[in-house]
Design an enzyme around this catalytic site. Structure first.
Site, PDB file in Angstrom:
ATOM      1  N   TRP A  90      -6.931  -5.611   7.861  1.00  0.00           N
ATOM      2  CA  TRP A  90      -5.801  -6.477   7.507  1.00  0.00           C
ATOM      3  C   TRP A  90      -5.522  -7.515   8.580  1.00  0.00           C
ATOM      4  O   TRP A  90      -5.214  -8.664   8.269  1.00  0.00           O
ATOM      5  CB  TRP A  90      -4.553  -5.641   7.206  1.00  0.00           C
ATOM      6  CG  TRP A  90      -4.781  -4.732   6.053  1.00  0.00           C
ATOM      7  CD1 TRP A  90      -4.820  -3.368   6.074  1.00  0.00           C
ATOM      8  CD2 TRP A  90      -5.056  -5.109   4.696  1.00  0.00           C
ATOM      9  NE1 TRP A  90      -5.090  -2.884   4.827  1.00  0.00           N
ATOM     10  CE2 TRP A  90      -5.241  -3.917   3.959  1.00  0.00           C
ATOM     11  CE3 TRP A  90      -5.157  -6.328   4.036  1.00  0.00           C
ATOM     12  CZ2 TRP A  90      -5.532  -3.916   2.593  1.00  0.00           C
ATOM     13  CZ3 TRP A  90      -5.442  -6.331   2.671  1.00  0.00           C
ATOM     14  CH2 TRP A  90      -5.625  -5.138   1.971  1.00  0.00           C
ATOM     15  N   ASP A 160       2.652  -6.917  11.055  1.00  0.00           N
ATOM     16  CA  ASP A 160       2.443  -6.514   9.659  1.00  0.00           C
ATOM     17  C   ASP A 160       2.651  -5.005   9.613  1.00  0.00           C
ATOM     18  O   ASP A 160       1.840  -4.239  10.121  1.00  0.00           O
ATOM     19  CB  ASP A 160       1.011  -6.885   9.231  1.00  0.00           C
ATOM     20  CG  ASP A 160       0.691  -6.409   7.812  1.00  0.00           C
ATOM     21  OD1 ASP A 160       1.539  -5.748   7.175  1.00  0.00           O
ATOM     22  OD2 ASP A 160      -0.428  -6.711   7.332  1.00  0.00           O
ATOM     23  N   LYS A 184       3.275   0.322  -0.238  1.00  0.00           N
ATOM     24  CA  LYS A 184       2.861   1.577   0.399  1.00  0.00           C
ATOM     25  C   LYS A 184       4.052   2.507   0.651  1.00  0.00           C
ATOM     26  O   LYS A 184       3.981   3.680   0.346  1.00  0.00           O
ATOM     27  CB  LYS A 184       2.123   1.288   1.704  1.00  0.00           C
ATOM     28  CG  LYS A 184       0.999   0.252   1.534  1.00  0.00           C
ATOM     29  CD  LYS A 184      -0.367   0.787   1.864  1.00  0.00           C
ATOM     30  CE  LYS A 184      -1.503  -0.115   1.413  1.00  0.00           C
ATOM     31  NZ  LYS A 184      -1.565  -1.429   2.089  1.00  0.00           N
TER      32      LYS A 184
HETATM   33  C1  LIG Z   1      -2.155  -2.756   2.022  1.00  0.00           C
HETATM   34  C2  LIG Z   1      -1.969  -3.703   3.141  1.00  0.00           C
HETATM   35  C3  LIG Z   1      -1.960  -5.109   2.945  1.00  0.00           C
HETATM   36  C4  LIG Z   1      -2.218  -5.753   1.603  1.00  0.00           C
HETATM   37  O1  LIG Z   1      -1.025  -6.061   0.977  1.00  0.00           O
HETATM   38  P1  LIG Z   1      -0.970  -6.992  -0.346  1.00  0.00           P
HETATM   39  O2  LIG Z   1       0.439  -6.808  -0.781  1.00  0.00           O
HETATM   40  O3  LIG Z   1      -1.988  -6.473  -1.307  1.00  0.00           O
HETATM   41  O4  LIG Z   1      -1.262  -8.372   0.075  1.00  0.00           O
HETATM   42  C5  LIG Z   1      -1.721  -5.912   4.038  1.00  0.00           C
HETATM   43  N1  LIG Z   1      -1.522  -5.405   5.265  1.00  0.00           N
HETATM   44  C6  LIG Z   1      -1.533  -4.067   5.490  1.00  0.00           C
HETATM   45  C7  LIG Z   1      -1.294  -3.550   6.861  1.00  0.00           C
HETATM   46  C8  LIG Z   1      -1.777  -3.188   4.440  1.00  0.00           C
HETATM   47  O5  LIG Z   1      -1.791  -1.869   4.678  1.00  0.00           O
END
Ligand SMILES: *Cc1c(COP(=O)(O)O)cnc(C)c1O
Length: 348
Positions: A90, A160, A184
């Site tokens: 990511w 993030d 998540k």
């Molecule tokens: C799952 C995940 C993403 C992807 O998120 P989207 O909503 O599909 O863009 C981005 N960053 C992290 C750390 C993730 O675990």
């Protein structure tokens, strides 16, 4: 998963939200019912994370990926630079996206050299002068690593937190921006939450697409356009579920317990192994391998029959991954541990 009690409330309110005669999906986002849902969600996430007044909280659409573009566009002007710590898939995606528009951004750590098992100790010394911000991914779903402690830097730290927000206590004031896709630990996909230190919402020289502009969303109270209303409603129910449980200190204890049950079972065994160093182990995603990878498909097949879903690891890493987000109950983890032991007994 989402918490069962939350799904239950959503089901009860699905056709007729609190005698409104409407489903939340059918309401105007500018009506009183939805405004109250939105306000309550924002108040509750502020409570959960103890967010200081000097931070703005906004709901955005486009998930975490939209923020990969929003971040450099809101924080950089042409030719400016920022520093990215690449600890997994990511952060690599965020870095690649930033680089498309701002070619001067740099990587300050590349986990590839340690097969992504390592998490760096970042300090001001590791960051080139002139960097406008430093960027990290707090938890890496695919490699099962996390920052157990966060760096203290003199420039804004952008994180993030998609895969571990609300899983542990957090000092928001040590970050410039925290953002998370909802899917998540918070609610349905498509929604993201951004927590932004207000001084970073400054005027900019160059124009950026309106849907990516934090200032526009903040000024409109997350209602510039029609937001993902149902996802915001579900997120609000999850926040209430967490508050009722006692907040982040309570869920953190449960998460620590869940994770240590699995890691202990793996560490005790000669049959399984995990390559993640103790200090960097994620409490959300436990990545492990069977010593004999010929048994992988047997393991996945039997685990599914036993009601354990999604254990197959990411394709580049192989092996297994147990995702044990907030909503996974202790019983689910206990079931996994008993399966691990039983499978070993039969196949070792
Ligand atoms: C799952 C995940 C993403 C992807 O998120 P989207 O909503 O599909 O863009 C981005 N960053 C992290 C750390 C993730 O675990």
């Amino acid at each position: 998963m989402l918490p069962a009690p939350v799904m239950q409330i959503a089901q009860e309110e699905f056709l007729n939200y609190r005698n409104s005669g409407m489903s939340v999906m059918e309401m105007s986002h500018r009506g009183g019912y939805f405004q109250e849902i939105l306000d309550r969600s924002l108040i509750n996430i502020r409570k959960l994370l103890n967010i200081p007044d000097s931070y703005e909280v906004i709901f955005c659409s486009g998930g975490a990926t939209a923020q990969f573009t929003s971040i450099p566009m809101n924080l950089l002007d042409e030719n400016e630079t920022a520093a990215y710590s690449l600890t997994g898939v990511w952060s690599n995606k965020a870095y690649q996206e930033a680089k498309r528009f701002y070619p001067n951004v740099v990587s300050i750590f590349d986990g590839k050299l340690s097969n992504f098992s390592e998490i760096p100790e970042l300090t001001d010394l590791s960051i080139p002068k002139n960097s406008k911000y430093a960027y990290i991914t707090s938890n890496n779903t695919i490699y099962g690593t996390r920052y157990s402690r966060f760096p203290k830097l003199s420039i804004p730290l952008i994180a993030d937190m998609t895969s571990d927000i609300l899983s542990r206590e957090l000092d928001v004031s040590s970050f410039g921006v925290i953002f998370a896709g909802a899917q998540k630990n918070i609610g349905p996909s498509g929604l993201s939450i951004c927590i932004i230190r207000k001084d970073l919402l400054h005027e900019r020289k160059s124009a950026i697409p309106v849907i990516l502009d934090w200032r526009v969303t903040a000024k409109a109270g997350s209602l510039y356009n029609t937001p993902p209303t149902y996802s915001i409603y579900m997120a609000g129910l999850v926040f209430e579920w967490l508050l009722e449980m006692g907040g982040l200190s309570s869920i953190e204890k449960i998460n620590e317990k869940k994770a240590s049950l699995v890691y202990n079972a793996l560490d005790e065994s000669e049959f399984y192994r995990t390559f993640v160093p103790q200090a960097n182990r994620s409490i959300m995603n436990v990545v492990f391998h069977l010593k004999d990878s010929n048994l992988d498909s047997k393991f996945v097949e039997e685990s599914e029959k036993y009601g354990l879903i999604g254990l197959k690891g990411y394709r580049d890493v192989g092996g297994m991954r147990a995702s044990i987000y907030n909503a996974m109950p202790l019983e689910g983890v206990e079931r996994l541990v008993s399966f691990l032991k039983d499978f070993e007994k039969r196949w070792a």
